[in-house]
Each structure stands twice: as structure tokens, then as C-alpha cells.
Write a protein that holds these residues in place. Sequence first.
Motif, short mmCIF file in Angstrom:
data_model
loop_
_atom_site.label_atom_id
_atom_site.label_comp_id
_atom_site.label_asym_id
_atom_site.label_seq_id
_atom_site.Cartn_x
_atom_site.Cartn_y
_atom_site.Cartn_z
N MET A 87 -5.25 1.60 6.37
CA MET A 87 -6.12 3.18 6.40
C MET A 87 -6.53 3.68 7.24
O MET A 87 -6.36 5.28 7.33
N ASN A 101 -12.59 5.61 -8.16
CA ASN A 101 -13.34 5.90 -6.90
C ASN A 101 -14.56 5.99 -7.73
O ASN A 101 -15.44 6.85 -8.58
N ASP A 143 -14.27 2.59 7.84
CA ASP A 143 -13.70 1.77 7.03
C ASP A 143 -13.70 0.03 6.63
O ASP A 143 -13.77 -0.67 7.93
N SER A 173 -13.19 2.74 -3.36
CA SER A 173 -11.85 2.96 -3.87
C SER A 173 -11.47 1.43 -4.42
O SER A 173 -11.11 0.97 -3.20
N ASP A 174 -11.15 0.86 -5.26
CA ASP A 174 -11.05 -0.66 -5.68
C ASP A 174 -10.14 -0.46 -7.18
O ASP A 174 -10.31 0.56 -8.19
N LEU A 226 -16.67 4.32 4.17
CA LEU A 226 -15.07 4.27 3.29
C LEU A 226 -15.09 2.54 3.21
O LEU A 226 -15.38 1.23 3.76
N CYS A 227 -14.50 2.21 1.78
CA CYS A 227 -14.16 0.78 2.00
C CYS A 227 -13.45 0.76 0.52
O CYS A 227 -13.41 1.63 -0.67
N ASN A 228 -11.93 0.56 1.01
CA ASN A 228 -10.72 1.08 0.07
C ASN A 228 -9.70 -0.78 0.30
O ASN A 228 -9.69 -1.64 0.61
N PHE A 251 -2.96 4.92 -0.39
CA PHE A 251 -4.23 5.29 0.53
C PHE A 251 -5.08 6.47 -0.18
O PHE A 251 -5.88 7.74 0.33
N VAL A 281 -8.17 8.18 -1.06
CA VAL A 281 -9.15 7.94 -0.64
C VAL A 281 -8.82 9.45 0.40
O VAL A 281 -9.94 10.14 0.37
N ARG A 292 -6.58 2.96 -10.60
CA ARG A 292 -8.10 2.87 -9.25
C ARG A 292 -9.81 3.34 -10.03
O ARG A 292 -9.05 4.31 -10.76
N ASN A 297 0.60 -1.32 0.38
CA ASN A 297 -0.10 0.17 0.05
C ASN A 297 1.08 0.73 -0.16
O ASN A 297 0.74 1.79 -0.75
#
Length: 228
Positions: free
Chosen positions: A70, A222, A62, A158-159, A127-129, A39, A42, A220, A33
Motif C-alpha cells: 500500500m 470506507n 499505514d 478501508s476494509d 490509513l488502515c487498509n 488500493f 484508499v 469494501r 491486491n
Amino acid sequence: MLDQRSTADEWMDDMAAGEPEFAAALDELGRINRLTFAFNPVLSWLDRLVRQTGATELSILDVGCGGGQMLTAIDAWARKRGVAVTLAGLDHSPWAARYAAAQGVPARIITADLFDLDAAERFDVVLCNLFTHHLRDPDLVRFLHWSEDRATRGWLISDLHRHWLPWGVVWAGFRLMRFSPMVIHDSTVSIARSFVRADWERLLAEAGVQAELRWVFPFRWNVGVIRG
């Protein structure tokens, strides 16, 4: 191979995985990461939310928090911005909370399936990272509704962007860096399970949810909503 989302399983999702393997994978994912600026998408979105809403206090959840890296990054972001945050993380793994506590993550960690979370729980921001690629399409549509319901000020997914270039770089690079078998396996599976624009457009339409869809560096997507 990457024309459609893969349904292959990730080893980290296997509840039979032991704590040492899980913790070792989280250590390596933390390193990855940092190397891939994971990060930043996000944190940049949180900057936008604060600018647009004028919020000075936020409760943040999260989802799929893993070891809480995160959340630690958000805590540092909030201190720099002068934003008071109450942080929580949600993960189904029994080892996530133990790992986060050992790392001193400044958050409440909830061990549960996300759809079993107490219905009374609401947050300013959800949030979902790098998590939604773990979900099959029907559960992802359900999660979009879930996020709409649980977040009062906004939510962000965010993936990964499914593409041959990151797949190839990860396949070769993680082997050269001698990462653990779990991380080597799951890294390319994660990309194969991830998304292109058409996937998100279809999933949002199925859910009947209107959200901003934006490609961000590095490879990524978003997907999110800011209210106010």
C-alpha cells in the motif's frame, strides 16, 4: 455463518509463523491486491483529501502495513499528483520490515503493537487498509479513538464487506489458483471477520466518533474523517 462477525483466528496473526511462510503469503497478497483493485478505495480517498484540504505535503502512517505494498502504491500516487509525502508503516510482525526493505518500499517501517506506538508520534493522515477485521470489537473501538488522536488532517479505514458472494468467490477461486494454505485459510476467515453497515454504525456509536461511512467497489467499506 456470516450473520455475525467471526472470532476465528487467522494463521498470519500467529507470531510463531516463520519468515518463509509470511513472505510467501505477502507475495500472494500483493497479487490478490492487484487483481481486486484493493488500493483504489484508499487512493481515491487521498484524492478527495488533497482536493478538500489543498495539502501539498503529507505525512502518512499505514497501520497494519504488512509488506508495504500500500505504501508503494501511495508513493506512486503522490508522484503523479505532485504531493510530497513522508511515509511510515506500522506492523507487529517481525518479518514485515525485512520484507518491505527487500522490496525497496520507500517508507519507515515500525515494528510494534499499534497501541504501544510512541505517544508523541503524530501524522497528517492515518490509513488502515484491510486490517481492522483482525481486531476484536473492543480493540476496534479503541482504535477509532486512537486514529482520532493520531491524525491531524484525516484518517481512513478501508476494509471488507462481509457477504456471501465474495466469500464464495474467494473460497473457490483461491483454491483453483493454488494459493498457499495460509492464504487459502485466512482469505475466507478475513471476510467472515469483516463488517456490514450495522457493525460500523454500532462501533462508531460505541466510540462516540462521527465519521463518513461509505460502501465502495469491490465489496469494501470506507470509514473516515477529513478535516479542513
